[in-house]
Design an enzyme around this catalytic site. Structure first.
Site, PDB file in Angstrom:
ATOM      1  CG  HIS A  33      -2.046  -1.043   1.019  1.00 31.57           C
ATOM      2  ND1 HIS A  33      -2.650  -1.696   2.070  1.00 31.57           N
ATOM      3  CD2 HIS A  33      -2.627  -1.537  -0.113  1.00 31.57           C
ATOM      4  CE1 HIS A  33      -3.561  -2.525   1.610  1.00 31.57           C
ATOM      5  NE2 HIS A  33      -3.566  -2.449   0.289  1.00 31.57           N
ATOM      6  CG  HIS A  56      -7.475 -10.430  -7.770  1.00 29.21           C
ATOM      7  ND1 HIS A  56      -6.744 -10.087  -8.891  1.00 29.21           N
ATOM      8  CD2 HIS A  56      -7.841 -11.723  -7.948  1.00 29.21           C
ATOM      9  CE1 HIS A  56      -6.673 -11.142  -9.704  1.00 29.21           C
ATOM     10  NE2 HIS A  56      -7.319 -12.139  -9.146  1.00 29.21           N
ATOM     11  CB  SER A 116      -5.692  -1.748  -2.962  1.00 27.35           C
ATOM     12  OG  SER A 116      -6.533  -2.833  -3.278  1.00 27.35           O
ATOM     13  CD  GLU A 134     -13.275  -9.881  -4.599  1.00 24.88           C
ATOM     14  OE1 GLU A 134     -13.377 -11.118  -4.533  1.00 24.88           O
ATOM     15  OE2 GLU A 134     -12.172  -9.269  -4.524  1.00 24.88           O
ATOM     16  CG  ASP A 159     -11.234 -14.181 -13.501  1.00 30.96           C
ATOM     17  OD1 ASP A 159     -10.236 -13.430 -13.420  1.00 30.96           O
ATOM     18  OD2 ASP A 159     -11.133 -15.418 -13.550  1.00 30.96           O
ATOM     19  N   GLY A 160     -11.040 -10.642 -12.392  1.00 30.65           N
ATOM     20  CA  GLY A 160     -10.212  -9.500 -12.773  1.00 30.65           C
ATOM     21  C   GLY A 160      -9.232  -9.801 -13.878  1.00 30.65           C
ATOM     22  CG  ASP A 180      -3.375  -7.574  -3.599  1.00 35.77           C
ATOM     23  OD1 ASP A 180      -2.710  -8.550  -3.233  1.00 35.77           O
ATOM     24  OD2 ASP A 180      -4.010  -6.846  -2.810  1.00 35.77           O
TER      25      ASP A 180
END
Length: 312
Positions: A33, A56, A116, A134, A159-160, A180
């Site tokens: 971060h 994500h 994030s 997400e 699905d990212g 991530d």
């Protein structure tokens, strides 16, 4: 420039489970971060808007009094140590954007930790845009509820990895992608490599931040090295446009919970490496949880670089 503490020998392990509510605010979050916040601050140095794509995203923020966080209060050895520390000048400058967000969320004592998405939302401007993916159904709903009233933020239950192809390049032509994942799949690094293979071709000027654990050092180095060689040889990217920053708080070969993690950044801000080199020695000392802790910051990775680092 390259700096590295001595790494332990290669170790192999199976996949891991990294559901984030149990680990919010730990040492891995601190580094990830901090890097995200520094990249966002750099993007804000120019007036043109930018876009953040988080593949994500999780739930956006975490209650440190929740049953998950209370069961394993890793934040106390992460963000908790920083808030009470006497920061040297170099560390204070590198950590300022990140710590400002944390403190703004906690005016009356540490209770909430920003994921994030929350860091992106708080450091972005009115004309900037944030796209959050997400896949987990309950988490996606929580995320959508959190940002329902923020017109800058779009949330998708998706699905990212698969979403990237349709999201790039963003119309703003500026911004970053944060990848991530929770590392619930033992092939997660392969999925990450496949994702960047498609994404970078569509948007070669974007900043990409990849978070990965160091539970399996050999796999992480293989990913880092393969990615760097592909970008340099196939895409013609300059070596200095690839940066790696890793932190381990005890011997990576030790049993138990996660001991090391870090990021690989493609197209990092030109100031990022210098800031991390000023931060990481102090950060490693401050967050250490046992013998064998260390850090590395390097860029332009090749097979020779990685092999030399592991032999030292």
């Amino acid at each position: 420039m390259r700096a590295m503490e001595t790494l332990p020998e290669k170790r192999y392990s199976a996949g891991m489970n990294y559901r984030h509510a149990f680990h919010a605010g730990n040492f891995a979050d601190v580094l990830k971060h901090c890097v995200l916040a520094l990249c966002l601050e750099h993007l804000k140095s120019k007036p043109k808007p930018f876009r953040v794509i988080d593949t994500h995203a999780g739930i956006g923020g975490y209650d440190l009094a929740s049953s998950e966080a209370a069961r394993s209060p890793e934040w106390k050895d992460g963000i908790g140590r920083l808030l009470n520390a006497d920061l040297p000048e170099a560390a204070a400058g590198a950590l300022a954007p990140y710590l400002d967000v944390v403190r703004a969320l906690n005016p009356d004592g540490m209770r909430h930790y920003p994921g994030s998405p929350e860091i992106s939302a708080r450091l972005s401007r009115a004309d900037d845009r944030i796209h959050l993916c997400e896949l987990h159904e309950a988490d996606a709903k929580t995320l959508d509820d959190r940002y329902r009233r923020d017109a800058r933020v779009k949330v998708e239950r998706r699905d990212g990895y698969k979403a990237l192809k349709s999201l790039l390049p963003p119309k703003e032509k500026r911004g970053l992608v944060l990848i991530d994942p929770p590392f619930e799949d033992r092939d997660e690094l392969a999925h990450m490599a496949e994702a960047v293979n498609g994404a970078f071709g569509q948007w070669p000027t974007g900043t990409y931040i990849f978070w990965r654990s160091l539970k399996n050092l050999w796999a992480a180095d293989r990913f880092d090295n393969g990615l760097a060689e592909w970008l340099i040889a196939e895409k013609g990217i300059e070596p200095e446009k690839i940066l790696r920053a890793d932190l381990w708080v005890r011997d990576l070969a030790s049993e138990g919970k996660l001991a090391g993690a870090g990021v690989v950044v493609i197209n990092p801000p030109f100031t990022l490496e210098e800031k991390l080199l000023g931060l990481m020695p102090w950060l490693a000392d401050t967050l250490a949880q046992g013998d064998g802790y260390g850090w590395r910051v390097d860029g332009g990775l090749t097979d020779e670089d990685v092999e030399e680092g592991l032999e030292e």
